[in-house]
Design a protein around this motif. Structure first.
Motif, mmCIF file in Angstrom:
data_model
loop_
_atom_site.group_PDB
_atom_site.id
_atom_site.type_symbol
_atom_site.label_atom_id
_atom_site.label_comp_id
_atom_site.label_asym_id
_atom_site.label_seq_id
_atom_site.Cartn_x
_atom_site.Cartn_y
_atom_site.Cartn_z
ATOM 1 N N ALA A 115 7.075 7.758 9.358
ATOM 2 C CA ALA A 115 6.085 7.578 8.298
ATOM 3 C C ALA A 115 5.627 6.123 8.251
ATOM 4 C CB ALA A 115 6.679 7.998 6.957
ATOM 5 N N ALA A 116 6.584 5.196 8.303
ATOM 6 C CA ALA A 116 6.249 3.772 8.200
ATOM 7 C C ALA A 116 5.401 3.336 9.383
ATOM 8 C CB ALA A 116 7.536 2.949 8.133
ATOM 9 N N TYR A 117 5.766 3.789 10.585
ATOM 10 C CA TYR A 117 5.001 3.403 11.767
ATOM 11 C C TYR A 117 3.548 3.844 11.645
ATOM 12 C CZ TYR A 117 3.139 3.054 16.409
ATOM 13 O OH TYR A 117 2.321 2.722 17.469
ATOM 14 N N GLU A 118 3.336 5.110 11.322
ATOM 15 C CA GLU A 118 1.966 5.635 11.283
ATOM 16 C C GLU A 118 1.151 5.002 10.161
ATOM 17 O OE1 GLU A 118 0.258 7.625 13.268
ATOM 18 O OE2 GLU A 118 1.872 8.154 14.643
ATOM 19 N N LEU A 151 5.937 -1.189 3.113
ATOM 20 C CA LEU A 151 7.289 -1.668 2.798
ATOM 21 C C LEU A 151 8.255 -0.494 2.936
ATOM 22 C CD1 LEU A 151 7.260 -3.988 -0.330
ATOM 23 C CD2 LEU A 151 9.035 -3.944 1.419
ATOM 24 N N VAL A 152 9.403 -0.737 3.576
ATOM 25 C CA VAL A 152 10.420 0.310 3.691
ATOM 26 C C VAL A 152 11.654 -0.139 2.926
ATOM 27 C CG1 VAL A 152 11.730 1.776 5.262
ATOM 28 C CG2 VAL A 152 9.589 0.744 6.040
ATOM 29 N N LEU A 153 12.138 0.732 2.002
ATOM 30 C CA LEU A 153 13.386 0.434 1.297
ATOM 31 C C LEU A 153 14.525 1.184 1.962
ATOM 32 C CD1 LEU A 153 12.314 0.706 -2.464
ATOM 33 C CD2 LEU A 153 12.017 -1.176 -0.827
ATOM 34 N N VAL A 195 8.563 0.198 14.413
ATOM 35 C CA VAL A 195 8.143 0.004 13.025
ATOM 36 C C VAL A 195 7.927 -1.480 12.746
ATOM 37 C CG1 VAL A 195 8.944 0.135 10.620
ATOM 38 C CG2 VAL A 195 9.193 2.121 12.142
ATOM 39 N N ALA A 196 8.853 -2.305 13.231
ATOM 40 C CA ALA A 196 8.728 -3.745 13.014
ATOM 41 C C ALA A 196 7.483 -4.275 13.716
ATOM 42 C CB ALA A 196 9.982 -4.449 13.513
ATOM 43 N N GLU A 197 7.284 -3.801 14.935
ATOM 44 C CA GLU A 197 6.135 -4.250 15.712
ATOM 45 C C GLU A 197 4.810 -3.857 15.055
ATOM 46 O OE1 GLU A 197 4.795 -3.712 20.320
ATOM 47 O OE2 GLU A 197 6.912 -3.370 19.795
ATOM 48 N N ALA A 198 4.820 -2.708 14.393
ATOM 49 C CA ALA A 198 3.594 -2.251 13.723
ATOM 50 C C ALA A 198 3.318 -3.056 12.462
ATOM 51 C CB ALA A 198 3.707 -0.767 13.395
ATOM 52 N N GLY A 199 4.300 -3.845 12.039
ATOM 53 C CA GLY A 199 4.044 -4.744 10.916
ATOM 54 C C GLY A 199 4.650 -4.338 9.584
ATOM 55 N N ALA A 200 5.424 -3.269 9.568
ATOM 56 C CA ALA A 200 6.052 -2.869 8.313
ATOM 57 C C ALA A 200 7.230 -3.793 8.001
ATOM 58 C CB ALA A 200 6.536 -1.419 8.397
ATOM 59 N N VAL A 201 7.443 -4.035 6.733
ATOM 60 C CA VAL A 201 8.532 -4.910 6.278
ATOM 61 C C VAL A 201 9.639 -4.054 5.678
ATOM 62 C CG1 VAL A 201 9.136 -6.701 4.593
ATOM 63 C CG2 VAL A 201 6.963 -6.823 5.850
ATOM 64 N N THR A 202 10.894 -4.418 5.933
ATOM 65 C CA THR A 202 12.011 -3.650 5.399
ATOM 66 C C THR A 202 12.795 -4.452 4.371
ATOM 67 O OG1 THR A 202 12.222 -2.501 7.525
ATOM 68 C CG2 THR A 202 14.094 -2.350 6.019
ATOM 69 N N HIS A 203 13.090 -3.822 3.237
ATOM 70 C CA HIS A 203 14.015 -4.401 2.271
ATOM 71 C C HIS A 203 15.311 -3.602 2.335
ATOM 72 C CE1 HIS A 203 10.865 -6.542 -0.526
ATOM 73 N NE2 HIS A 203 10.709 -6.839 0.760
ATOM 74 N N ASP A 226 0.848 -1.197 0.000
ATOM 75 C CA ASP A 226 0.000 0.000 0.000
ATOM 76 C C ASP A 226 0.881 1.244 0.000
ATOM 77 O OD1 ASP A 226 -2.435 -1.371 0.102
ATOM 78 O OD2 ASP A 226 -2.340 -1.532 2.297
ATOM 79 N N VAL A 227 1.774 1.300 0.990
ATOM 80 C CA VAL A 227 2.615 2.489 1.162
ATOM 81 C C VAL A 227 4.083 2.064 1.124
ATOM 82 C CG1 VAL A 227 3.272 4.339 2.740
ATOM 83 C CG2 VAL A 227 0.866 3.694 2.522
ATOM 84 N N LEU A 228 4.829 2.718 0.229
ATOM 85 C CA LEU A 228 6.247 2.411 0.101
ATOM 86 C C LEU A 228 7.048 3.588 0.663
ATOM 87 C CD1 LEU A 228 8.191 0.285 -1.257
ATOM 88 C CD2 LEU A 228 8.373 1.936 -3.126
ATOM 89 N N VAL A 229 7.868 3.303 1.673
ATOM 90 C CA VAL A 229 8.687 4.351 2.285
ATOM 91 C C VAL A 229 10.120 4.179 1.787
ATOM 92 C CG1 VAL A 229 9.543 5.309 4.461
ATOM 93 C CG2 VAL A 229 7.191 4.431 4.307
ATOM 94 N N VAL A 230 10.717 5.240 1.263
ATOM 95 C CA VAL A 230 12.073 5.153 0.704
ATOM 96 C C VAL A 230 13.067 5.824 1.648
ATOM 97 C CG1 VAL A 230 13.548 5.761 -1.247
ATOM 98 C CG2 VAL A 230 11.155 5.117 -1.647
ATOM 99 N N GLY A 231 13.779 5.002 2.427
ATOM 100 C CA GLY A 231 14.770 5.557 3.356
ATOM 101 C C GLY A 231 14.352 5.343 4.796
#
Lengths: 491, 491
Positions: free
Chosen positions: B34-37, B46-48, B183-191, B21-26
């Motif tokens: 941003a990723a947490y919220e 997803l966070v790159l 961020v991890a706990e909120a469920g966002a995935v990091t690449h 849904d939302v891609l965070v770059v950095g």
């Protein structure tokens, strides 16, 4: 925020009303130079001008052209000059971070550029105006622009390089009159009252513009290229806030049409910008007063050699020293000034002693007294170990004294009515190659798109010297005109 | 010039490898916020991150967060504070031309933002470090950042607002450790090891990015939005030359990845920028020395009240006063400094009298003597009519004297090895709404594109205060995350 759209329009959606090889947007000095060279190279050239006549801000300017390296006017006035000395001076005076690639070409090509103006019938009187000043009140064709002041006189062999058409004060009118005639003679056609609003793009290249003529939309196809020469953005308050806030609240050196439209329609199409915060800003101070007296800040302290080019003391003041400022002069200094050189400015404070003057100006007790005492002590010996003002202007100041707020100068009291005491214009703009090609954000030229004059970033770093805007605008305008005319384009 | 292309890629040409849904770059502080919220609002995030682990420059920073308006730490330390006082201070200290719309929201939301950090387990000790300094060598959770120095103490009721996680010196590591866990706990995935290079566009909107993972190209579709939080451009020399040349040649406050890629790929897609010349620049001067003595320029003259926040005297110095500079202190002042607060710096010049010191520093004869004489004369009375240093730090200076080049400070002698004496980072970036939407050159949000942190222009005008970069990056990063998560997007 309801700004008009500057987004590019796809060629497929446009039916073109007009067609040409090279389309020049804006008929100031840069546009004239571009249009002339493109037409002279054989292109079918159209110039769009949003006003009801050509000239732009250039026609209202002082008309100075920063030229050197050994022009006929320099030689006739007895000065040897070289492109290297010119380069060394401009690198320092337009710096730090002047564009050395553009500057090198500009200096090496300066004698030829001067001859180009003469061949276009721009008249230059072969005489020197030998005093610090913004604009001579004489018809002299040559003036100093700080080359003979410290530290520049230690960096390059001094030679005056301010060339100006033969007329007292504002000489931009004559300059543009001659260039406009040359453009017409070369065969370029002008559409007036025509305001370009959007670029037309096709497959990553620019192939035309959409314009407005009164309430009508008019479209132009340009087979070889569009050259944006529509000025900077000093008249656009939002763009100033975004990019050059130091100019907010100051007077505008502009004919009122410097709204950044050329820059915006290009960046909307993916063009890169450069040095958008760079500005020229002139304090409305009278150099005739200041070089004979001293310029102090709100703590009664000098901050620069007062015999430097006034653009430089202005820049130091407005950009780097909190105001207020005061120009201090004594009676002998005041009596030495030619009335015409006073620009109608009168001292607002007078006192028999420095202590009284200091008090009436609201300076910290003892501050101005200490400054004048130190100044006089060294001036007696013809020295200025703090700021290296030339011995020619050094003389102990003796009462009675007078003070002038340099912001009460010619803008405030003169042509601009209730001015703010300082005025300027923007120097930043599109990122261009030395041939005026506009670069995208990947560093590649955008096919069909060119820019020159204050729509582009030119030779300037953080500094400014009079004559370098008309100078680089016409020099790189000519190069853009030739480059566009000689390209294959979308024909 | 062979720069890699940052031009946008059409969605029709892309086969997407990943989707969210939302891609965070950095993954610095802004990206974490941003990723947490976004994740907390229910989006698939997803966070790159181009490095091999999250944290970015934020993790290497001092970790200060500029927060106020009555936080629990402020209350526990005995300070009343209001959003209005915080706003008045920041408007002046980040000015001129701070962004008042963003600043108002930032101040009004500051207590809530502080609680958000606490809820993410960031520890703040409820004690005050009560001395001028860059970073406390203690675990104190609160510090002054110039609020109690002139002229700010006349503009707003002073309260310390520098909040910092509980650790001596650099506290950015703890801050990021807690945010990364949240961020991890909120469920966002990091690449990781994934470097975004180009935006993917579809009909005027942004729908994804193209990235590089080692030698591979990887593509991401973002159904609701791409949030660029990849930092500023202090590590990109060409961009510095184009936009913020004052930082050229200085040290970089960065983890080495602030290459402006986020800004460039967005401007290539038609995004507008704002304040690209604005920078933070810190002189490597030791505030403990300077507030007890004086800071003078190369003419032996003071130029600011030495008890001000060191970011402010740095800015005044590097941006507005030609170097060299000298920190002058006497023996009594030196003896008063806690050894830990000397940061390992040692005086390089010492002399019994001011005249001897002045000579060894190469200052104009009599210049420093005059400065010290005037300073002492007023310090005796607890006054400083020139620069309004607080009486707490005023005391006539008596020999023996010592001098330190403030550029020999902690960067040069300390962690950065052979530093240049000053270092900083960029504050300019993409033009965003208060919800992080990136505007195009016509002032309209580009659908699907958001930015925060130093990829965007935030609350800053021409000034800077520690804690406002992590502060506005996280505050507006959170808003961007929520806005992107709640948009309809291209689902």
């Amino acid at each position: 925020m309801a700004k008009a759209s500057v987004e590019p329009v796809a060629a497929a959606e446009v039916e073109f009303d007009h067609e040409c090889d090279v389309l020049v947007v804006g008929f100031g000095a840069a546009g004239a130079a571009a249009a002339y060279e493109a037409a002279a190279a054989g292109a079918d050239v159209l110039v769009l001008e949003r006003s009801s006549g050509p000239g732009g801000t250039s026609a209202q300017s002082g008309g100075e052209l920063y030229l050197g390296g050994g022009t006929q006017v320099q030689k006739a006035c007895g000065f040897d000059d070289t492109p290297d000395d010119m380069f060394a001076f401009l690198k320092a005076a337009l710096g730090p971070h002047a564009d050395e690639e553009k500057l090198r070409l500009y200096c090496d090509g300066s004698v030829e550029h001067f001859e180009w103006f003469r061949a276009r019938c721009v008249p230059f009187k072969e005489t020197l105006f030998d005093a610090p000043g913004w604009m001579p009140y004489t018809e002299d064709g040559l003036m100093w622009l700080g080359e003979n002041a410290w530290p520049y006189n230690t960096i390059a062999r001094p030679a005056p390089r301010g060339h100006r058409p033969e007329t007292p004060m504002f000489a931009g009118g004559i300059l543009m009159e001659k260039l406009i005639a040359a453009v017409a003679e070369a065969g370029a056609v002008t559409h007036q009252d025509t305001y370009a609003t959007n670029l037309v793009v096709d497959g990553g290249g620019v192939v035309g513009v959409v314009a407005r003529k009164f309430s009508e939309t008019v479209t132009y196809r340009a087979r070889r290229g569009v050259i944006l020469t529509s000025g900077g953005f000093v008249d656009n308050e939002e763009m100033l806030a975004d990019h050059a806030p130091v100019l907010l609240g100051h007077d505008k050196v502009s004919d009122g049409t410097s709204d950044g439209s050329g820059i915006r329609m290009a960046t909307a199409a993916g063009a890169a910008t450069r040095r958008m915060a760079a500005v020229e800003i002139a304090l409305t101070a009278n150099p005739a007063v200041i070089c004979r007296g001293m310029l102090v800040d709100g703590l009664g302290r000098r901050f620069i050699n007062e015999d430097v080019y006034p653009g430089l003391f202005s820049h130091r003041a407005v950009q780097h020293q909190p105001g207020p400022y005061w120009a201090i002069i004594d009676e002998a200094g005041h009596d030495d000034i030619d009335e015409a050189d006073m620009w109608g400015v009168r001292p607002t404070h007078a006192a028999e002693t420095v202590a009284e003057l200091e008090e009436s100006l609201g300076l910290p007790p003892g501050s101005l007294e200490q400054t004048v005492e130190t100044y006089n002590q060294y001036a007696e010996k013809g020295e200025d170990p703090y700021f290296h003002k030339d011995a020619r202007w050094l003389r102990p100041l003796k009462g009675p004294f007078a003070a002038i707020d340099p912001r009460d100068g010619f803008f405030g009291a003169g042509k601009h009515g209730a001015g703010t005491g300082a005025g300027g214009f923007t120097l930043g703009g599109l990122d261009t190659t030395v041939d005026g090609e506009v670069r995208n954000n990947s560093g590649e030229p955008i096919p069909g798109l060119y820019a020159a004059g204050r729509t582009a970033s030119g030779i300037h770093g953080e500094g400014y010297i009079s004559g370098t805007s008309l100078g680089d605008g016409t020099f790189f305008g000519r190069r853009a005109g030739r480059a566009a005319a000689l390209t294959k384009g979308s024909e």
